[in-house]
Design a protein around this motif. Sequence first.
Motif, PDB file in Angstrom:
ATOM      1  N   PRO A 105       0.834  -1.193   0.000  1.00 43.77           N
ATOM      2  CA  PRO A 105       0.000   0.000   0.000  1.00 43.77           C
ATOM      3  C   PRO A 105       0.880   1.259   0.000  1.00 43.77           C
ATOM      4  CG  PRO A 105       0.017  -0.965   2.191  1.00 43.77           C
ATOM      5  CD  PRO A 105       0.798  -1.884   1.298  1.00 43.77           C
ATOM      6  N   ILE A 106       0.409   2.275  -0.686  1.00 42.58           N
ATOM      7  CA  ILE A 106       1.206   3.494  -0.852  1.00 42.58           C
ATOM      8  C   ILE A 106       0.668   4.619   0.025  1.00 42.58           C
ATOM      9  CG2 ILE A 106       2.068   3.032  -3.167  1.00 42.58           C
ATOM     10  CD1 ILE A 106      -0.321   4.631  -4.237  1.00 42.58           C
ATOM     11  N   GLU A 107       1.575   5.426   0.489  1.00 40.44           N
ATOM     12  CA  GLU A 107       1.216   6.620   1.250  1.00 40.44           C
ATOM     13  C   GLU A 107       1.073   7.777   0.262  1.00 40.44           C
ATOM     14  OE1 GLU A 107       0.631   6.918   4.541  1.00 40.44           O
ATOM     15  OE2 GLU A 107       0.893   4.746   4.688  1.00 40.44           O
ATOM     16  N   PRO A 108       0.079   8.624   0.437  1.00 44.17           N
ATOM     17  CA  PRO A 108      -0.108   9.757  -0.482  1.00 44.17           C
ATOM     18  C   PRO A 108       1.161  10.616  -0.633  1.00 44.17           C
ATOM     19  CG  PRO A 108      -2.002   9.558   0.961  1.00 44.17           C
ATOM     20  CD  PRO A 108      -0.986   8.577   1.450  1.00 44.17           C
ATOM     21  N   GLU A 109       1.852  10.850   0.473  1.00 43.47           N
ATOM     22  CA  GLU A 109       3.059  11.686   0.426  1.00 43.47           C
ATOM     23  C   GLU A 109       4.142  11.063  -0.451  1.00 43.47           C
ATOM     24  OE1 GLU A 109       1.817  10.549   3.481  1.00 43.47           O
ATOM     25  OE2 GLU A 109       0.597  12.336   3.801  1.00 43.47           O
ATOM     26  N   SER A 110       4.263   9.728  -0.411  1.00 43.59           N
ATOM     27  CA  SER A 110       5.300   9.077  -1.208  1.00 43.59           C
ATOM     28  C   SER A 110       4.975   9.163  -2.699  1.00 43.59           C
ATOM     29  CB  SER A 110       5.503   7.626  -0.774  1.00 43.59           C
ATOM     30  OG  SER A 110       4.352   6.858  -1.015  1.00 43.59           O
ATOM     31  N   VAL A 111       3.700   9.098  -3.054  1.00 45.90           N
ATOM     32  CA  VAL A 111       3.302   9.243  -4.463  1.00 45.90           C
ATOM     33  C   VAL A 111       3.603  10.662  -4.930  1.00 45.90           C
ATOM     34  CG1 VAL A 111       1.374   9.224  -6.094  1.00 45.90           C
ATOM     35  CG2 VAL A 111       1.518   7.485  -4.311  1.00 45.90           C
ATOM     36  N   LEU A 112       3.191  11.650  -4.142  1.00 46.12           N
ATOM     37  CA  LEU A 112       3.429  13.045  -4.519  1.00 46.12           C
ATOM     38  C   LEU A 112       4.920  13.337  -4.640  1.00 46.12           C
ATOM     39  CD1 LEU A 112       0.729  14.806  -2.312  1.00 46.12           C
ATOM     40  CD2 LEU A 112       0.665  14.430  -4.795  1.00 46.12           C
ATOM     41  N   PHE A 113       5.699  12.832  -3.706  1.00 47.96           N
ATOM     42  CA  PHE A 113       7.150  13.045  -3.740  1.00 47.96           C
ATOM     43  C   PHE A 113       7.768  12.379  -4.968  1.00 47.96           C
ATOM     44  CE2 PHE A 113      11.481  11.696  -2.676  1.00 47.96           C
ATOM     45  CZ  PHE A 113      12.062  12.937  -2.457  1.00 47.96           C
ATOM     46  N   ALA A 114       7.361  11.153  -5.252  1.00 52.50           N
ATOM     47  CA  ALA A 114       7.927  10.422  -6.397  1.00 52.50           C
ATOM     48  C   ALA A 114       7.616  11.149  -7.707  1.00 52.50           C
ATOM     49  CB  ALA A 114       7.391   9.001  -6.431  1.00 52.50           C
ATOM     50  N   LEU A 115       6.382  11.571  -7.893  1.00 52.33           N
ATOM     51  CA  LEU A 115       6.015  12.257  -9.123  1.00 52.33           C
ATOM     52  C   LEU A 115       6.748  13.587  -9.260  1.00 52.33           C
ATOM     53  CD1 LEU A 115       3.886  10.023  -9.197  1.00 52.33           C
ATOM     54  CD2 LEU A 115       2.266  11.715 -10.030  1.00 52.33           C
ATOM     55  N   GLU A 116       6.826  14.322  -8.175  1.00 49.85           N
ATOM     56  CA  GLU A 116       7.541  15.598  -8.195  1.00 49.85           C
ATOM     57  C   GLU A 116       9.009  15.387  -8.573  1.00 49.85           C
ATOM     58  OE1 GLU A 116       8.983  18.933  -4.973  1.00 49.85           O
ATOM     59  OE2 GLU A 116       7.056  17.960  -4.636  1.00 49.85           O
ATOM     60  N   ARG A 117       9.634  14.379  -7.985  1.00 54.98           N
ATOM     61  CA  ARG A 117      11.051  14.088  -8.240  1.00 54.98           C
ATOM     62  C   ARG A 117      11.271  13.647  -9.688  1.00 54.98           C
ATOM     63  NH1 ARG A 117      14.044   9.796  -8.300  1.00 54.98           N
ATOM     64  NH2 ARG A 117      12.384   8.424  -7.620  1.00 54.98           N
ATOM     65  N   VAL A 118      10.413  12.776 -10.189  1.00 57.36           N
ATOM     66  CA  VAL A 118      10.549  12.273 -11.563  1.00 57.36           C
ATOM     67  C   VAL A 118      10.368  13.416 -12.567  1.00 57.36           C
ATOM     68  CG1 VAL A 118       9.430  10.809 -13.298  1.00 57.36           C
ATOM     69  CG2 VAL A 118       9.950   9.892 -11.035  1.00 57.36           C
ATOM     70  N   LEU A 119       9.363  14.248 -12.353  1.00 63.45           N
ATOM     71  CA  LEU A 119       9.127  15.353 -13.279  1.00 63.45           C
ATOM     72  C   LEU A 119      10.225  16.406 -13.196  1.00 63.45           C
ATOM     73  CD1 LEU A 119       5.260  15.652 -12.965  1.00 63.45           C
ATOM     74  CD2 LEU A 119       6.555  14.896 -14.974  1.00 63.45           C
ATOM     75  N   GLU A 120      10.743  16.626 -12.002  1.00 60.85           N
ATOM     76  CA  GLU A 120      11.854  17.574 -11.843  1.00 60.85           C
ATOM     77  C   GLU A 120      13.093  17.067 -12.584  1.00 60.85           C
ATOM     78  OE1 GLU A 120      14.587  18.889  -8.145  1.00 60.85           O
ATOM     79  OE2 GLU A 120      12.449  19.385  -7.930  1.00 60.85           O
ATOM     80  N   LYS A 121      13.382  15.789 -12.447  1.00 57.90           N
ATOM     81  CA  LYS A 121      14.526  15.191 -13.152  1.00 57.90           C
ATOM     82  C   LYS A 121      14.328  15.302 -14.664  1.00 57.90           C
ATOM     83  CE  LYS A 121      17.073  10.873 -13.673  1.00 57.90           C
ATOM     84  NZ  LYS A 121      17.123   9.460 -13.339  1.00 57.90           N
ATOM     85  N   ARG A 122      13.115  15.056 -15.120  1.00 56.01           N
ATOM     86  CA  ARG A 122      12.798  15.159 -16.553  1.00 56.01           C
ATOM     87  C   ARG A 122      13.015  16.586 -17.043  1.00 56.01           C
ATOM     88  NH1 ARG A 122       7.642  16.310 -19.161  1.00 56.01           N
ATOM     89  NH2 ARG A 122       7.633  15.377 -21.220  1.00 56.01           N
ATOM     90  N   ASN A 123      12.545  17.567 -16.266  1.00 52.14           N
ATOM     91  CA  ASN A 123      12.721  18.969 -16.652  1.00 52.14           C
ATOM     92  C   ASN A 123      14.189  19.366 -16.680  1.00 52.14           C
ATOM     93  OD1 ASN A 123       9.959  19.282 -16.915  1.00 52.14           O
ATOM     94  ND2 ASN A 123       9.687  20.130 -14.874  1.00 52.14           N
ATOM     95  N   LEU A 124      14.958  18.879 -15.704  1.00 52.72           N
ATOM     96  CA  LEU A 124      16.391  19.162 -15.691  1.00 52.72           C
ATOM     97  C   LEU A 124      17.085  18.560 -16.909  1.00 52.72           C
ATOM     98  CD1 LEU A 124      17.237  18.679 -11.912  1.00 52.72           C
ATOM     99  CD2 LEU A 124      17.311  20.817 -13.214  1.00 52.72           C
ATOM    100  N   LYS A 125      16.694  17.349 -17.268  1.00 53.83           N
ATOM    101  CA  LYS A 125      17.276  16.685 -18.443  1.00 53.83           C
ATOM    102  C   LYS A 125      16.961  17.473 -19.708  1.00 53.83           C
ATOM    103  CE  LYS A 125      17.313  12.254 -20.852  1.00 53.83           C
ATOM    104  NZ  LYS A 125      16.715  10.936 -20.968  1.00 53.83           N
ATOM    105  N   GLN A 126      15.721  17.931 -19.842  1.00 60.06           N
ATOM    106  CA  GLN A 126      15.337  18.712 -21.017  1.00 60.06           C
ATOM    107  C   GLN A 126      16.087  20.042 -21.057  1.00 60.06           C
ATOM    108  OE1 GLN A 126      11.045  18.863 -20.710  1.00 60.06           O
ATOM    109  NE2 GLN A 126      10.789  17.006 -21.927  1.00 60.06           N
TER     110      GLN A 126
END
Length: 182
Positions: A105-126
């Motif tokens: 089971p997932i915690e809401p905070e961990s989902v929000l953190f993961a998505l934020e981190r993944v999108l931030e990494k994607r933006n940095l790469k771009q």
Amino acid sequence: MAQAPSVLVVDDDPLLLQSLTHLLRPLYDVVAASSAIEAATILNNRTVDLVVLDLYLGQTHGQELIKKWKKDLPLMEIVVLSGQREMRVTIDCMRLGAADYLIKPIEPESVLFALERVLEKRNLKQSLEKLETLLHPSPVSLVGSAHPFLEVIEKARALKNHSHLNVLILGESGTGKEVLAR
């Protein structure tokens, strides 16, 4: 104001699908799918920045989808959700191109953190790719920053190393087919 990143949530559990959609909607442009077929239809009709994917969708295994989507849509990020705790499965998903793997089971905070981190990494790469292009311009330069255009450029770069392949580029007159071919 910048447009919110688009997120496709794919899960066959209606309660989890509804919960994730409700959690993400204030921050993202969220669309939901309860099957692999429904997700494929959505991806054929709109651009998505990130997919939150349940690893087991009825008869479809998420690893098949990761492999296909990373091939067809290399700029789209994928975060996997699974009840599977086996490390081999996690490693396989990451090798196929998943950006993160969350265990249910997932915690809401961990989902929000993961998505934020993944999108931030994607933006940095771009951003890094844009800077590299400015510092080391190619002999032929293309102009455009729309997500579909960037996906076409990414696919063209991937094909560049496969000189044995024949590629047909279609489009209206004046759209840059010849420039892209070079």
